[in-house]
Design a protein around this motif. Structure first.
Motif, short mmCIF file in Angstrom:
data_model
loop_
_atom_site.label_atom_id
_atom_site.label_comp_id
_atom_site.label_asym_id
_atom_site.label_seq_id
_atom_site.Cartn_x
_atom_site.Cartn_y
_atom_site.Cartn_z
N UNK A 106 0.84 -1.21 0.00
CA UNK A 106 0.00 0.00 0.00
C UNK A 106 0.87 1.25 0.00
N UNK A 107 1.86 1.29 0.88
CA UNK A 107 2.75 2.46 0.96
C UNK A 107 3.54 2.65 -0.33
N UNK A 108 4.09 1.57 -0.87
CA UNK A 108 4.89 1.68 -2.09
C UNK A 108 4.03 2.10 -3.28
N UNK A 109 2.80 1.56 -3.35
CA UNK A 109 1.90 1.92 -4.43
C UNK A 109 1.60 3.42 -4.41
N UNK A 110 1.25 3.94 -3.23
CA UNK A 110 0.94 5.36 -3.11
C UNK A 110 2.14 6.21 -3.52
N UNK A 111 3.33 5.87 -3.02
CA UNK A 111 4.53 6.63 -3.36
C UNK A 111 4.85 6.56 -4.85
N UNK A 112 4.72 5.36 -5.43
CA UNK A 112 5.00 5.18 -6.86
C UNK A 112 4.04 6.02 -7.70
N UNK A 113 2.76 6.02 -7.36
CA UNK A 113 1.78 6.78 -8.15
C UNK A 113 2.01 8.29 -8.02
#
Length: 196
Positions: A106-113
């Motif tokens: 969840x954290x990586x997805x948000x940062x990546x987007x």
């Protein structure tokens, strides 16, 4: 012999509600009107407190304005999906979430987007993995394919609507059911006073 219909679980109802909000009606004139939002109640004006007492924090304040709803998700057009699968539309980035815990993913997805939007990306791939079926886990403690199920829910969260336009399952050549194409919204830029 008639089959008994099973009712949807709470999780299935939530997922259906998310999907149903992203669908555009074939005939807009048949679209059901959404119920009006409840009116915002104004906070009562408090009278002045007696001597020696401090002023009330709520004195004279009106009710808070309701923020505008986040923009709706839009499905990616079939023509665009075909062009992506053929390679005529470039994929601007990808992230592979398999093997991560839900919290890390969840954290990586948000940062990546957020990073993809700030770089001006238009289309990215999010790889969730397909998960494995079966196993000797009768109580579901080591559930497989949880990211495949959860990532679409995360992409539909109101907090990502200013980044995500829409998403669809990727073509087989890009991972099929184990990956998603995600369209990124163009970042709005704020102009300084005096700039055009």
């Amino acid at each position: 012999m008639t089959r008994r219909k099973r009712s949807l679980s709470g999780e299935e109802r939530t997922l259906w509600a998310i999907v149903a909000r992203t669908v555009a009606p074939l005939r807009p004139e048949d679209m059901m009107a959404e119920p009006p939002a409840p009116p915002v109640a104004e906070a009562p004006v408090m009278s002045a407190p007696s001597k020696g007492a401090g002023a009330s924090a709520n004195a004279g304040k009106l009710g808070k304005a309701v923020p505008p709803p986040p923009p709706p998700l839009h499905p990616i057009e079939r023509r665009t999906l075909t062009r992506v699968a053929r390679g005529t539309i470039e994929i601007d980035g990808r992230i592979d979430l398999h093997g991560l815990t839900q919290l890390d993913a969840h954290d990586r997805l948000h940062g990546f987007l957020r990073d993809a939007q700030s770089r001006g990306s238009k289309l990215v791939i999010v790889i969730t993995g397909k998960g494995k079926v079966g196993g000797d886990d009768p109580y579901g403690m080591n559930e497989r394919g949880v990211l495949r199920r959860r990532v679409p829910q995360w992409l539909a969260e109101p907090g990502l609507r200013n980044i995500v336009i829409g998403f669809e399952e990727a073509h087989r050549s890009h991972g099929g059911g184990g990956a998603l194409y995600v369209r990124i919204r163009k970042k709005r830029t704020l102009h300084k006073v005096g700039e055009p």
